[in-house]
Structures are given as C-alpha cells and as structure tokens.
Scaffold this active site. Sequence first.
Site, mmCIF file in Angstrom:
data_model
loop_
_atom_site.group_PDB
_atom_site.id
_atom_site.type_symbol
_atom_site.label_atom_id
_atom_site.label_comp_id
_atom_site.label_asym_id
_atom_site.label_seq_id
_atom_site.Cartn_x
_atom_site.Cartn_y
_atom_site.Cartn_z
ATOM 1 N N CYS A 37 0.868 -1.181 0.000
ATOM 2 C CA CYS A 37 0.000 0.000 0.000
ATOM 3 C C CYS A 37 0.903 1.229 0.000
ATOM 4 O O CYS A 37 1.767 1.368 0.884
ATOM 5 C CB CYS A 37 -0.853 -0.038 1.266
ATOM 6 N N CYS A 96 -1.173 3.991 -6.350
ATOM 7 C CA CYS A 96 -2.034 3.376 -5.338
ATOM 8 C C CYS A 96 -2.291 1.962 -5.830
ATOM 9 O O CYS A 96 -2.606 1.764 -7.015
ATOM 10 C CB CYS A 96 -3.348 4.149 -5.230
HETATM 11 N N1 DGL Z 1 -3.884 0.609 -1.840
HETATM 12 C C1 DGL Z 1 -3.635 1.806 -1.082
HETATM 13 C C2 DGL Z 1 -2.422 2.550 -1.670
HETATM 14 O O1 DGL Z 1 -1.660 1.947 -2.391
HETATM 15 C C3 DGL Z 1 -4.894 2.566 -1.023
HETATM 16 C C4 DGL Z 1 -4.877 3.728 -0.137
HETATM 17 C C5 DGL Z 1 -6.176 3.953 0.533
HETATM 18 O O2 DGL Z 1 -6.662 3.052 1.209
HETATM 19 O O3 DGL Z 1 -6.641 5.075 0.394
HETATM 20 O O4 DGL Z 1 -2.198 3.696 -1.417
#
Ligand code: DGL
Length: 266
Positions: free
Chosen positions: A74, A184
């Site tokens: 993430c 993301c």
């Molecule tokens: N998958 C997360 C990232 O790479 C999502 C972030 C979120 O939950 O807003 O930033």
Amino acid sequence: MSDARPVGIFDSGIGGLNVLHEIRRQQPTEHCVYVADSREAPYGTKSIPYIQGRCGRIVDFLLERGAKAIVVACNAASVAALSHLRRRYAIPFVGIVPAVKPAARMTRSGKIGVLTTPATADSEPLADLVEQFAYNVTVMTQICPGLVPLVERAIVDGAETEQLLRRYLAPLLEGGVDTIVLGCTHYPFLRSSIERICGPGVAIIDPSDAVARQLGRVLAMHGLESMSEDRTGSTRYFTTGDPEEFRAVVEKLIGPVPDPVEHARL
Ligand code: DGL
C-alpha cells in the site's frame, strides 16, 4: 536451508492483491498471509499517526502468524509508516512507492503524471523521489478521491467510475503527460479503463512486479527463501471486514478464491 515461514502482505483493502499476485507468480514456493484492513479503508484520507497505528497492529498480527518478512502493499501505508516500522521491528520490510524513477526515464514529453491518494501525494517520500529522480521532468500529481471505495466494491467500470477517471485524467492529458504512474495499489484494477481513456500514446506504470522482485532479493539476502520441492506455496487471507464480502469482491475482480478467508479482529 529452507525457511517455510510465510511472507506477510497487507493493504488497506484489496489493492495489495495485485502485489500478492506478482509474488505468487515470481516466488511460487513462498507461503503468504494477506491482511486486508477493509473495515478501515481508505487509508489515503487518514492522518500519519492513524496509519502508523493500524500498520503496527497488522504487523503484530502477522508476526503472531509467523511472518518472516512483510510487504507493505500500500503506497499510503508505505509513505506514512515504513520507516517507523523498520525502526520498531527487526524483520525485513518491503514497501511500495509511486514509480517516479522509471517514469522519469521513460517519458519523451518530459511530463509524467502520478495518480494517487492524498496521503501519498502530500508525503515526504514522494517529494524526495521527485527531487532525486525527476528533477529534470515535470511531475503532475493528481489525487483521486473516491476511486478506492469504488474498487473496494468491485465497481471498476460503468458511468460513475468513468466520470471520476475522466475528471482526474483530464488535467494530466491536457498538460501533455505521456507516462502515468499508478500510485495506489487499488488502481491496477482500473487499468483497462485508464488505458482506454488515455489512448495508446500514454504509458501506464504499475510497480507491483518490481515489488515482488525486491521481495525476492530481500529474502535471498537474508537467507529466508522457501525452497520446497513441490513449488506450491499456500495463501491465507484475512480481512478486518466481512470475509464473505471480501470473497465476493475478489471473485468479481480476479476469480475464484480457493483458499480460506478469515476475519481478523484488529
Ligand atoms: N492501496 C492503497 C495505496 O496503495 C490505497 C490507499 C487507501 O486506502 O486510500 O495507497
């Protein structure tokens, strides 16, 4: 000389599954434990101390399940908490940050776009990457509120998604970017829509495969690789949300989940 303990992988939700997929492909002998903090998604609009607190709880949970290394799959969690986690825990961590470096090398127009969440857009690690590797190109960072909640509900096409994507991509395309970084881990699920809107002149970069390669290097460096002969690592899934909902969303986006999905009380 073989270490069969699992690799822990986590995200605010299902985005990290794109990274897990690459790990499964590149390191098929590794056992994996995946945690989706679905109840708390999105992370991208939360404060740094809050994200650090969630990451600490998830890392403790993964360590209780024997994790030998942890992939923070993430961007928001990596920029907010990775250095904090490395100070606090002795095991190796691999994080993910927007692929600004390869994008700056690839661009011909000298303009790159970064699609990301507020937590990543405003972060020091992203500013450092831009300063170090993209000082000679224009970097247009576009925050994309609303996309993570849509992907969490398996809504990756249709009018609502299309409208949001067009709104977020328009300033980048008008600005002349020829390379767009998916900053993301949820956004690769939107890749085909993004590619269609951008057209063939724009390259889309997803660093999931680079993260899996980095994990391979880290495991080898620390002598932590699993060398099992049968080459069938298992995957265990946990979610802080509803396991049946998680399974339904993943089945819609990726396909059948043959492994158990359990609830994580965190
Ligand atoms: N998958 C997360 C990232 O790479 C999502 C972030 C979120 O939950 O807003 O930033």
